[in-house]
Design a protein around this motif. Sequence first.
Motif, PDB file in Angstrom:
ATOM      1  N   GLN A  14       0.996  -1.231   0.066  1.00  0.00           N
ATOM      2  CA  GLN A  14      -0.023   0.063  -0.008  1.00  0.00           C
ATOM      3  C   GLN A  14       0.879   1.240  -0.057  1.00  0.00           C
ATOM      4  OE1 GLN A  14      -2.656  -0.328   3.193  1.00  0.00           O
ATOM      5  NE2 GLN A  14      -3.659  -1.912   2.466  1.00  0.00           N
ATOM      6  N   ASN A  15       1.838   1.226   0.902  1.00  0.00           N
ATOM      7  CA  ASN A  15       2.939   2.629   0.928  1.00  0.00           C
ATOM      8  C   ASN A  15       3.525   2.629  -0.393  1.00  0.00           C
ATOM      9  OD1 ASN A  15       2.009   2.967   3.462  1.00  0.00           O
ATOM     10  ND2 ASN A  15       3.580   1.637   4.332  1.00  0.00           N
ATOM     11  N   GLU A  16       3.828   1.698  -1.105  1.00  0.00           N
ATOM     12  CA  GLU A  16       4.608   1.695  -2.412  1.00  0.00           C
ATOM     13  C   GLU A  16       3.751   2.367  -3.513  1.00  0.00           C
ATOM     14  OE1 GLU A  16       6.173  -2.106  -3.591  1.00  0.00           O
ATOM     15  OE2 GLU A  16       7.600  -2.081  -1.729  1.00  0.00           O
ATOM     16  N   ALA A  17       2.419   1.874  -3.514  1.00  0.00           N
ATOM     17  CA  ALA A  17       1.522   2.479  -4.246  1.00  0.00           C
ATOM     18  C   ALA A  17       1.267   3.896  -4.080  1.00  0.00           C
ATOM     19  CB  ALA A  17       0.262   1.663  -4.430  1.00  0.00           C
ATOM     20  N   ASN A  18       1.188   4.002  -2.693  1.00  0.00           N
ATOM     21  CA  ASN A  18       0.613   5.529  -2.027  1.00  0.00           C
ATOM     22  C   ASN A  18       1.721   6.358  -2.608  1.00  0.00           C
ATOM     23  OD1 ASN A  18      -0.426   7.669  -0.925  1.00  0.00           O
ATOM     24  ND2 ASN A  18      -0.339   6.775   1.140  1.00  0.00           N
ATOM     25  N   ASN A  19       3.012   6.038  -2.168  1.00  0.00           N
ATOM     26  CA  ASN A  19       4.158   6.835  -2.222  1.00  0.00           C
ATOM     27  C   ASN A  19       4.167   8.138  -1.701  1.00  0.00           C
ATOM     28  OD1 ASN A  19       6.836   6.902  -3.379  1.00  0.00           O
ATOM     29  ND2 ASN A  19       6.182   7.596  -5.476  1.00  0.00           N
ATOM     30  N   ALA A  20       3.665   8.177  -0.544  1.00  0.00           N
ATOM     31  CA  ALA A  20       3.452   9.336   0.642  1.00  0.00           C
ATOM     32  C   ALA A  20       4.864   9.826   0.936  1.00  0.00           C
ATOM     33  CB  ALA A  20       2.439   8.886   1.575  1.00  0.00           C
ATOM     34  N   VAL A  21       5.456   8.917   1.577  1.00  0.00           N
ATOM     35  CA  VAL A  21       6.993   9.319   1.913  1.00  0.00           C
ATOM     36  C   VAL A  21       7.994   8.353   1.226  1.00  0.00           C
ATOM     37  CG1 VAL A  21       6.056  10.147   4.357  1.00  0.00           C
ATOM     38  CG2 VAL A  21       6.727   7.869   3.900  1.00  0.00           C
ATOM     39  N   PRO A  22       9.129   8.711   1.618  1.00  0.00           N
ATOM     40  CA  PRO A  22      10.270   7.905   0.583  1.00  0.00           C
ATOM     41  C   PRO A  22      10.253   6.369   1.530  1.00  0.00           C
ATOM     42  CG  PRO A  22      11.250  10.040   1.074  1.00  0.00           C
ATOM     43  CD  PRO A  22       9.791  10.110   1.929  1.00  0.00           C
ATOM     44  N   GLU A  23      10.417   5.420   0.254  1.00  0.00           N
ATOM     45  CA  GLU A  23      10.289   4.020   0.750  1.00  0.00           C
ATOM     46  C   GLU A  23      10.929   3.750   1.939  1.00  0.00           C
ATOM     47  OE1 GLU A  23      10.729  -0.275  -1.351  1.00  0.00           O
ATOM     48  OE2 GLU A  23      11.019   1.470  -2.433  1.00  0.00           O
ATOM     49  N   ASP A  24      12.084   4.052   2.272  1.00  0.00           N
ATOM     50  CA  ASP A  24      12.872   3.770   3.467  1.00  0.00           C
ATOM     51  C   ASP A  24      12.209   4.196   4.873  1.00  0.00           C
ATOM     52  OD1 ASP A  24      15.157   2.794   1.950  1.00  0.00           O
ATOM     53  OD2 ASP A  24      16.243   4.441   2.230  1.00  0.00           O
ATOM     54  N   ASP A  25      11.596   5.375   4.733  1.00  0.00           N
ATOM     55  CA  ASP A  25      10.833   5.781   5.900  1.00  0.00           C
ATOM     56  C   ASP A  25       9.691   5.082   6.138  1.00  0.00           C
ATOM     57  OD1 ASP A  25      12.811   7.882   6.222  1.00  0.00           O
ATOM     58  OD2 ASP A  25      11.441   9.480   5.358  1.00  0.00           O
ATOM     59  N   SER A  26       8.857   4.644   4.973  1.00  0.00           N
ATOM     60  CA  SER A  26       7.571   3.927   5.175  1.00  0.00           C
ATOM     61  C   SER A  26       8.142   2.514   5.781  1.00  0.00           C
ATOM     62  CB  SER A  26       6.936   3.885   4.019  1.00  0.00           C
ATOM     63  OG  SER A  26       7.261   3.225   3.128  1.00  0.00           O
ATOM     64  N   LYS A  27       9.020   2.045   5.206  1.00  0.00           N
ATOM     65  CA  LYS A  27       9.544   0.462   5.662  1.00  0.00           C
ATOM     66  C   LYS A  27       9.715   0.471   7.202  1.00  0.00           C
ATOM     67  CE  LYS A  27      11.024  -1.543   1.592  1.00  0.00           C
ATOM     68  NZ  LYS A  27      12.118  -2.262   0.626  1.00  0.00           N
ATOM     69  N   PHE A  28      10.631   1.657   7.458  1.00  0.00           N
ATOM     70  CA  PHE A  28      10.998   1.717   9.089  1.00  0.00           C
ATOM     71  C   PHE A  28       9.779   1.681   9.625  1.00  0.00           C
ATOM     72  CE2 PHE A  28      11.175   4.786  12.426  1.00  0.00           C
ATOM     73  CZ  PHE A  28      11.856   4.247  13.134  1.00  0.00           C
ATOM     74  N   MET A  29       8.748   2.573   9.427  1.00  0.00           N
ATOM     75  CA  MET A  29       7.615   2.544  10.007  1.00  0.00           C
ATOM     76  C   MET A  29       6.817   1.094  10.156  1.00  0.00           C
ATOM     77  SD  MET A  29       6.317   6.575   9.706  1.00  0.00           S
ATOM     78  CE  MET A  29       4.956   6.317  10.749  1.00  0.00           C
ATOM     79  N   VAL A  30       6.586   0.576   9.213  1.00  0.00           N
ATOM     80  CA  VAL A  30       5.965  -0.637   9.007  1.00  0.00           C
ATOM     81  C   VAL A  30       6.760  -1.868  10.057  1.00  0.00           C
ATOM     82  CG1 VAL A  30       5.510  -2.760   7.443  1.00  0.00           C
ATOM     83  CG2 VAL A  30       4.921  -0.451   6.798  1.00  0.00           C
ATOM     84  N   LYS A  31       7.903  -1.682   9.888  1.00  0.00           N
ATOM     85  CA  LYS A  31       9.010  -2.686  10.549  1.00  0.00           C
ATOM     86  C   LYS A  31       8.605  -2.332  12.098  1.00  0.00           C
ATOM     87  CE  LYS A  31      13.250  -4.719  11.653  1.00  0.00           C
ATOM     88  NZ  LYS A  31      14.771  -4.514  11.185  1.00  0.00           N
ATOM     89  N   ALA A  32       8.619  -1.037  12.559  1.00  0.00           N
ATOM     90  CA  ALA A  32       8.410  -0.852  13.800  1.00  0.00           C
ATOM     91  C   ALA A  32       7.020  -0.932  14.355  1.00  0.00           C
ATOM     92  CB  ALA A  32       8.648   0.748  13.918  1.00  0.00           C
TER      93      ALA A  32
END
Length: 187
Positions: A37-55
Amino acid sequence: MKKSSLFFTMLIAAASFQACNSGESENKDSVDNAKEQNEANNAVPEDDSKFMVKAASGGMMEVELGQLAQQKAQHARVKEFGAMMVRDHTQANNDLKALAANKNIALPATLGEDHQKHVNELREKSGADFDKAYMSMMVDDHKDDVDDFSSASDKGNDADIKAFAAKTLPVLRTHLDSAQAINDGVK
């Protein structure tokens, strides 16, 4: 009669195929769904969204394992550590959810497969065996958390995500220090 029977069979086959395909995304790991969903949305850079998902997945695991520790641990310090995990990670999870909503970032609704495995493993243990396994896992997990949050606070792209990581990092370092001390005492 044969035409309607054939039509009916084809209709059932098509419905079954559709049900299987729609179930595929439902059976997918919650973490993977959030990443997609985050890749499709592209709201913030991928590294930031991956960090948040993992956290988010890790934070949910910490709360669940902390609750388990309060129930299954033998040693009082392990039970107290579990209570601290529930308190601190619930707060961090709430902060993370608010930040994600503000940034339009999808977070997993449930634990990722890797985190769920840890929970399942510890559910099978009790008493001193639980204490040893839980505290060892908490040392390893918090080492990873400190690394991830340190990296996000230094190298993150989004200022608000960097600030969240920097604010949470001292708490995680305290958790790591406590986990290491308790782990040494329950070996």
